[in-house]
Design a protein around this motif. Structure first.
Motif: not given
Length: 187
Positions: A166-175
């Motif tokens: 996992t490189d980035a997570v923005e809530g449930i909108k974007y990963f």
């Protein structure tokens, strides 16, 4: 004459026992892989931009096609289909190296976990063809290995491992997932 027949019988029995025990030991030994080093390796970044707002259709690359069940708090049973961009670097706006087309579903009631099945479609000057990837994404783990189970074109009948980080997570909108692909069978 009788003594000679008895001696041959014992020799035959001993040889038969040796043959049977040898064949069992061969099947019980661990096979040593001839694939010590990958024949092809590259890193790609998978970007998933989930449709949450009906006014954001142009920017979304995936959508829920089922609602989760009421079994647990981890989206258990939710199915997401996607047509996600895959780039050579972390930027969502970089040129696509491939497109990931497939689905994932959340398959654990007690933690976030998903099962992926998708095709990486390559149509660039560097590669042409597809890779088929499937397996469990145990999200709490730092790295997760999925199987590369085949391919076409430049990846004809490829086999290997795709390691997710996992490189980035923005809530449930974007990963964003860093995907280290190592192929051990290349034709």
């Amino acid at each position: 004459m009788r003594d000679l027949a008895i001696k041959f019988s014992w020799i035959f029995i001993i040889l038969l026992i040796m043959l049977v025990s040898e064949s069992q030991s061969v099947t019980a030994t661990r096979k040593i892989s001839k694939y010590q080093n990958p024949c092809k390796q590259f890193v790609l970044y998978y970007h998933d931009n989930l449709l949450l707002d009906p006014d954001d259709v142009a920017n979304s690359t995936s959508a829920k096609v089922t609602s989760g069940t009421k079994l647990g708090n981890y989206e258990f049973g939710t199915v997401v289909v996607f047509n996600d961009p895959v780039t050579k670097d972390q930027s969502f706006h970089s040129p696509e190296a491939a497109t990931a087309q497939g689905f994932y579903f959340y398959n654990m009631k007690t933690d976030y976990s998903a099962w992926f099945a998708y095709t990486l479609v390559f149509n660039s000057s560097e590669y042409k063809g597809t890779l088929y990837i499937m397996g469990a994404d145990l999200m709490p783990e730092k790295t997760r290995d999925l199987s590369v189970v085949g391919g076409t074109g430049d990846f004809f009948m490829a086999r290997g491992i795709a390691t997710f980080t996992t490189d980035a997570v923005e809530g449930i909108k974007y990963f964003r997932l860093k995907t280290d692909i190592k192929l051990y069978e290349c034709y």
